[in-house]
Design a protein around this motif. Structure first.
Motif: not given
Lengths: 259, 381, 439
Positions: A84-109
């Motif tokens: 999630a971290l690698k993706a967000i640095r690439f997809l949205c470089p100015d993001a300060t946090a990422v929420i990955d809301a999936g079928a089996d996990e909600t992850l916030v970093a």
């Protein structure tokens, strides 16, 4: 250089192929429960076809997601936080946090430079997860699109328990028996999923909510996203490739390893 | 909606209005063992923190695997529902309640707070002395906080008001012993809740006026007589559900039900000792019923006095105390052949599922009632 | 060994520890003894003065059941559940008292029914109730005790009555046990142990101190093999002193010569409570996969004392009000007074420390030079789980990475999803830029 990322989730498998820093192909399929290895292979072949790339030309494959060890052709595996971290640095470089809301996990970093600042994951509880919403959709005989199109419940709308999915389901079914429409019940269920997911967001001790990116399969559920905005008290950016973010992150990691 | 339920629902507005009217302070408390008389004698309004079920995305950050009433107490506090309280106090009791107190205090360091030790070993010769000492510490802290001296006269007055409240509640409760009662369980429970969130003198006045009206009421038709045992709950939905099925909770053994008002303070010159003995001598919850067992016997006596047809034992999920006490409670109920139904709940009741189980339980009781009754029972339901 | 950074070798005192443990096991199997249920102090404890009485604690008994047989443990807990116990009841108690309900032990032998019970005074609802399970089962004598607690600054005046209450309770227990069971309380034996207790405690403190060194000469996994000796595993005072001296000397030598417990140590982590006793594999997993060593918790080290950072930056034992072990002990009441101690809240107790000092674990993390913290959240461990989330927040505030994993309780494997747990460990380590040693 061509690398691939495979996100083997609980419900679906996502493949992304990356060539010199650009996404050149993707594929998605059902993750197949016990038949995950075959499901991975099938999606993999489809991804290669879509990108017009031969398997032998792929320099490195990295898998992530709860079924990452089921991808027998992966060269390496990384955990979901890192992808999630690698993706967000690439997809949205100015993001300060990422929420990955999936079928089996909600992850916030939270993002701290190129590293994870702090990470929180849902408790061992299904109430805030996509799998619960999919299950309830089937119970209520609604399609995922119909679930996505629901409005927010009003103040007097029926509500269900947010502590436990079993109780939530029982309450949802009794609401149906009392005459509530499947849509009303679905809206109540979506609401509690968002309450639970926002509880994971609240778990972060040192907030970094300047710009929050939302990724994962639940980004496709507009009703959930809207409810999550309200309960988490924040707005989100949903970057392109949000649903494929895990796979993008894994492919990026593979590229870094090859450097 | 009945009058008392309304009073409970409007408790926040009531407390805010009380503050405006009196200029006094409000003290939120977590355990019903809180010696309210001392606080009241200093002109402070003690208010029980009650759970409600609101979507909760705040408490998980602070506590884990707590029972749901406590989780929601934290949720309520963090959401600012109790923003009018000037202080918080907890008495040593269950761990979840302690945790809720501790989280609340850590979030609101600006508030007055106090933790009062009340022995779990309630019947040692030294228990009364250690509690008396703690009450003395508490009194001094309250005095320091309010700037008022708690005189013997003020304490006597407070004890008088509180004893009156307990007597009024017991008087109403006693009416439930009638074969056909004028009051149902849900109303009784709401009266108890209202007494925990209102100025006792004011609720006493309401009750003094209410009791004659109550006694003139047409009695309810015969109902299956049930006793409610188990973890405390903060609303009367279960009682209402029982009523909708043709039963009534004629007696409870809840920490915030009858146990809250079952015994008086017996006055003596040493007022703090009198209070110490009252709180150590009340019907105990499982955490305090900790040496020679009194709770099972108390439950049995209530079941006899209120000639119940059966008992419902509702335990909150994650209530470890009632979870371990069940063994002793079930044992005594079985020994006396009292039918009971046990289930786990959380703050909200899954309505249909609970209805189903209670209906089944009550249907199980019905044939026995017809057989037993002969006189007037059950058939009219 | 891949990634080896330090020299390492096995401990030499294993054998002695095994012998002592076997000896204790034999001693409690003696049928002539009165078996009671109660708690056992880590250093000085009154039961040593009743030679013909064995006091068993249910925690270790329950933990052993969980480790030895999952199916027997489940049978035990089911025996509790059908008697009304909730499924979230502490696994130690579910296992131990389930065996009581069943009437037989894991090997089929009869359950050693307790002849009396003294509950564990503790700030945990499960511990408080544990005395009742025996008393509810059969009418044996029971004494109660209290854990005297309050929040805020220490108030010695306030504590006077608490201390008197506790002394009274213990004294009553002992006098009643003498009377009811016709046993003579050997005051001299207790005094001997009290006199020796500061020597034992000093050795334990030294071991704790050496574990703050990098690399640590002892991992918590090692320490768990020893730390009950003389405590839960009651030994003769002289034997206890000798063993702890032997262990201390060996650990000191290792610390001074940089002989590591884990040769790949490159990451240090702490805990806050007992581990899942039935799943200690995660210690080895962290060591083997990441060179990550656990140095324990306030719980592990509370048999010694807690450490603190002194104003000059050095590390030393925290200053508590304590009685000298050489204080005059002329009456039994004096002995009880010593056991209670001058501070009613027992601030060296790991849990009290967390209640009374919101930043308790931060100081521990600093002193033991840890990189991160791993906390269990136990659905069935009410005392264990209290304040855990808040302590984690404080550590995160200070920049430590904290992972929390869920389980039922250290003596109940029901809710511990082992694969999810290992995945979480991977995820946690990767979030800190740590990858497996072979990658």
């Amino acid at each position: 250089m061509i690398t691939a990322g495979i996100d083997m989730g609980y419900e679906s498998v996502k493949i992304v192929l990356l060539k010199d820093g650009a996404v050149v192909g993707r594929a998605k399929g059902e993750s197949g429960g016990a038949g995950r290895e075959a499901a991975a292979r099938k999606a993999w072949e489809e991804g290669l076809r879509n990108a017009g790339i031969a398997e032998g030309d792929v320099n490195r494959v990295v898998a992530t997601g709860s079924g990452k060890y089921n991808v027998e052709f992966a060269d390496d595996q990384i955990t979901e936080g890192l992808s999630a971290l690698k993706a967000i640095r690439f997809l949205c470089p100015d993001a300060t946090a990422v929420i990955d809301a999936g079928a089996d996990e909600t992850l916030v970093a939270t993002v701290k430079g190129e590293r994870i600042g702090e990470m929180a994951v849902n408790q061992k509880c299904a109430a805030g997860l996509g799998a619960f919403l999919s299950y309830m959709a089937r119970r209520l005989e609604l399609t995922l699109d119909e679930m996505s199109g629901l409005g927010r419940p009003g103040a007097d709308s029926p509500a269900v328990n947010d502590g436990c999915v079993v109780f939530a389901e029982l309450e949802a079914l009794s609401l149906l028996n009392q005459g509530a429409s499947p849509e009303e019940v679905a809206a109540a269920v979506t609401e509690i999923a968002a309450v639970r997911a926002s509880s994971v967001v609240n778990d972060i001790t040192v907030p970094a909510w300047n710009r929050v990116a939302l990724v994962g399969g639940l980004t496709k559920n507009t009703a959930f996203v809207n409810a999550l905005k309200v309960h988490a008290g924040m707005d989100f950016v949903i970057p392109g490739e949000a649903e494929y973010a895990g796979a993008v992150g894994a492919a990026l990691f593979a590229a870094e390893q090859r450097k | 909606m009945d009058k008392f339920k309304e009073l409970v629902e409007n408790r926040h507005e009531y407390a805010r209005a009380w503050k405006r009217r009196t200029g006094g302070k409000v003290l939120g408390y977590f355990e019903t063992y809180m010696p309210e008389e001392i606080v009241y004698a200093a002109g402070v309004l003690p208010v029980r923190i009650l759970a409600r079920h609101e979507p909760d995305n705040l408490s998980d950050k602070w506590i884990y695997a707590s029972c749901y009433p406590v989780k929601d107490m934290v949720n309520q506090l963090l959401k600012g529902r109790y923003d009018y309280v000037d202080g918080l106090v907890n008495v040593e009791g269950c761990q979840w309640m302690f945790n809720a107190f501790e989280v609340a205090v850590n979030n609101r360091k600006d508030l007055f707070s106090h933790y009062l030790f009340l022995p779990d070993y309630t019947d040692a010769a030294s228990s009364k002395d250690v509690l008396r000492s703690e009450l003395d510490v508490y009194k001094k802290k309250i005095e320091e906080w309010t700037g008022k001296t708690v005189t013997d006269e003020a304490l006597d007055h407070a004890i008088g008001v509180y004893n009156t409240n307990r007597r009024l509640l017991r008087r109403i409760c006693e009416l439930r012993r009638a074969d056909r009662s004028v009051i149902l369980g849900s109303e009784m429970m709401n009266i108890a809740f209202a007494s925990q969130v209102m100025d006792k003198a004011e609720i006493n006045a309401v009750l003094e006026k209410f009791i004659p009206e109550l006694e003139d009421r047409e009695p309810y038709k015969d109902r299956i007589r049930l006793m409610l045992i188990g973890s405390e709950t903060h609303d009367a939905r279960l009682e209402e559900l029982v009523e909708s099925l043709g039963g009534s909770v004629v007696i409870d053994e809840l920490d915030n039900g009858t146990s809250y008002y079952w015994n008086d303070v017996n006055l003596q010159k040493d007022r703090l000792m009198a209070l110490s003995l009252r709180y150590l001598g009340r019907p105990h919850n499982p955490v305090k019923d900790n040496n020679w067992r009194r709770r099972p016997q108390h439950i049995f006596e209530l079941s006899e006095d209120y000639h119940i047809d059966g008992a419902i034992i509702a335990k909150q999920i994650y209530c470890h105390l009632h979870g371990t006490d069940n063994y002793a409670v079930w044992k005594i109920l079985r020994e006396r052949n009292i039918p009971f139904h046990f289930f786990e709940r959380d703050t909200t009741l899954p309505l249909e599922e609970t209805e189903l189980r209670l209906e089944a339980f009550m249907n199980m009781l019905r044939p026995g009632l017809v057989r037993l009754a002969g006189w007037h029972k059950a058939l009219e339901i | 060994m891949k990634g080896q950074l330090w020299e390492t070798k096995p401990l030499e005192c294993w054998q002695k520890a095994k012998e002592l443990r076997a000896k204790w096991q034999k001693s409690i199997e003696s049928k002539e003894k009165v078996v009671g249920q109660g708690n056992t102090g880590f250093t000085a404890d009154w039961q040593v003065a009743f030679p013909a009485i064995t006091v068993i604690e249910d925690n270790p008994a329950g933990a052993m059941i969980a480790s030895q047989s999952d199916s027997y443990a489940r049978t035990c807990r089911l025996a509790c559940e059908i008697r009304g116990w909730g499924r979230e009841i502490c696994g130690y108690h579910g296992n131990c008292w389930g065996a009581q309900f069943l009437g037989y032990q894991i090997d089929g032998s009869p359950f050693p029914n307790r002849s009396f019970v003294v509950p564990f005074p503790c700030v945990c609802d499960s511990h408080i109730k544990r005395g009742e399970q025996v008393r509810d089962f059969s009418p044996v004598p029971r004494w109660s005790a209290d854990f005297t607690m309050y929040l805020g600054e220490r108030d010695p005046q306030r504590e006077e009555a608490m201390i008197e209450h506790r002394n009274y309770c213990t004294l009553k227990e002992i006098n009643d046990i003498e009377r009811i069971f016709g046993q003579k309380f050997d005051d001299e034996k207790l005094i001997e142990l009290i006199r020796a207790s500061d020597v034992i405690k000093q050795y334990r403190e030294d071991v704790t101190m050496f574990m703050t060194y990098k690399p640590t000469p002892l991992s918590v996994k090692d320490l768990y093999s020893f730390y009950t000796l003389g405590g839960l595993t009651k030994l003769d005072p002289e034997e206890t002193v000798n063993f702890w001296k032997m262990l201390r000397d060996e650990v000191e030598w290792r610390a001074k010569n940089q002989i590591a417990a884990v040769g790949t140590e490159r990451y240090r982590w702490m805990e806050a409570h007992p581990p899942s006793w039935h799943y200690l594999k995660y210690y080895r997993y962290m060591e083997q996969e990441y060179g990550a060593v656990c140095i324990g918790s306030q719980y592990t080290h509370f048999g010694s004392s807690q450490l603190e950072r002194k104003p000059d930056g050095s590390v030393g034992d925290r200053d508590y009000p304590v009685y000298s072990t050489q204080m005059p002990l002329e009456t039994r009441e004096d002995e009880m007074r010593f056991l209670t101690g001058p501070d009613a809240r027992a601030p060296h107790h790991f849990k009290i420390d967390e209640y009374t000092r919101p930043y308790a674990l931060n100081e521990f993390a600093d002193i033991f030079q840890v990189d991160g913290a791993l906390f269990g959240l136990w659905r069935g461990g009410v005392g264990c789980t209290l304040t855990r989330k808040e302590q984690a927040m404080k550590l995160r505030d200070a920049g430590y990475s904290v992972l929390m994993y869920e389980g039922t309780q250290p003596g109940d494997r029901n809710d511990l999803d082992e694969l999810r747990f290992l995945n979480q460990l991977d995820s946690w380590m990767e979030s800190q830029d740590m990858r497996k040693l072979d990658k």
